[in-house]
Design a protein around this motif. Structure first.
Motif, PDB file in Angstrom:
ATOM      1  N   GLU A 166       0.850  -1.199   0.000  1.00  0.00           N
ATOM      2  CA  GLU A 166       0.000   0.000   0.000  1.00  0.00           C
ATOM      3  C   GLU A 166       0.881   1.242   0.000  1.00  0.00           C
ATOM      4  OE1 GLU A 166      -3.382   2.190   2.780  1.00  0.00           O
ATOM      5  OE2 GLU A 166      -2.055   0.712   3.681  1.00  0.00           O
ATOM      6  N   ARG A 184       0.393   5.235   0.792  1.00  0.00           N
ATOM      7  CA  ARG A 184      -0.570   6.164   1.386  1.00  0.00           C
ATOM      8  C   ARG A 184      -0.981   7.226   0.378  1.00  0.00           C
ATOM      9  NH1 ARG A 184       0.257   6.616   7.629  1.00  0.00           N
ATOM     10  NH2 ARG A 184       0.448   4.391   8.039  1.00  0.00           N
ATOM     11  N   ASP A 185      -2.234   7.659   0.474  1.00  0.00           N
ATOM     12  CA  ASP A 185      -2.771   8.656  -0.448  1.00  0.00           C
ATOM     13  C   ASP A 185      -2.400  10.081  -0.061  1.00  0.00           C
ATOM     14  OD1 ASP A 185      -3.979   6.792  -2.104  1.00  0.00           O
ATOM     15  OD2 ASP A 185      -5.822   6.771  -0.936  1.00  0.00           O
ATOM     16  N   ASP A 186      -1.895  10.261   1.151  1.00  0.00           N
ATOM     17  CA  ASP A 186      -1.544  11.615   1.588  1.00  0.00           C
ATOM     18  C   ASP A 186      -0.115  11.967   1.135  1.00  0.00           C
ATOM     19  OD1 ASP A 186       0.094  10.153   3.273  1.00  0.00           O
ATOM     20  OD2 ASP A 186      -1.138  10.471   5.042  1.00  0.00           O
ATOM     21  N   THR A 189       3.235   0.883   3.069  1.00  0.00           N
ATOM     22  CA  THR A 189       3.282  -0.343   3.853  1.00  0.00           C
ATOM     23  C   THR A 189       3.945  -1.412   3.003  1.00  0.00           C
ATOM     24  OG1 THR A 189       1.239   0.242   5.001  1.00  0.00           O
ATOM     25  CG2 THR A 189       1.919  -2.064   5.106  1.00  0.00           C
ATOM     26  N   VAL A 209       5.146   0.031   8.100  1.00  0.00           N
ATOM     27  CA  VAL A 209       5.115   1.293   7.366  1.00  0.00           C
ATOM     28  C   VAL A 209       6.553   1.775   7.239  1.00  0.00           C
ATOM     29  CG1 VAL A 209       4.326   3.679   7.407  1.00  0.00           C
ATOM     30  CG2 VAL A 209       2.807   1.855   8.198  1.00  0.00           C
ATOM     31  N   THR A 249       5.060   5.196  12.419  1.00  0.00           N
ATOM     32  CA  THR A 249       3.862   6.030  12.346  1.00  0.00           C
ATOM     33  C   THR A 249       3.589   6.741  13.636  1.00  0.00           C
ATOM     34  OG1 THR A 249       2.458   4.142  12.912  1.00  0.00           O
ATOM     35  CG2 THR A 249       2.767   4.623  10.584  1.00  0.00           C
TER      36      THR A 249
END
Length: 90
Positions: A11, A13-15, A21, A30, A90
């Motif tokens: 994954e 992250r969209d931010d 990940t 992460v 995180t």
């Protein structure tokens, strides 16, 4: 001993945090992908992970060969996987 261990990106992250990940031998963590750049990476890509950072993008064959080599290191590899399992940026 500190090792770079291959991890598969599961994954991104969209931010704007430059975090992804990865799955490293069944351990999901992460990591920071800022040194490579998110535009160069996608889900399913393999990266070499060191102290919570993706250091370089590698192909799946190189990842498999590296994991096989690392598993032969015994305790150093086991210790590195344990440290990874306990880490959390995180």
């Amino acid at each position: 001993m500190c090792l770079g261990i291959p991890g598969e990106i599961v994954e991104i992250r969209d931010d704007d945090s430059q975090l992804a990940t990865v799955d490293v031998v069944g351990v999901r963590r992460v990591i920071n992908i800022g040194l490579i750049g998110r535009e160069a990476l996608a889900k399913g890509d393999w990266v070499l992970v060191h102290v919570g950072f993706a250091m370089s993008k590698i192909d799946e064959a190189e990842a498999a060969a590296t994991l096989e080599l690392l598993s032969g290191l015994g305790q150093a590899y086991t210790d590195e996987l344990a440290a990874l399992a306990e880490s959390d940026i995180t």
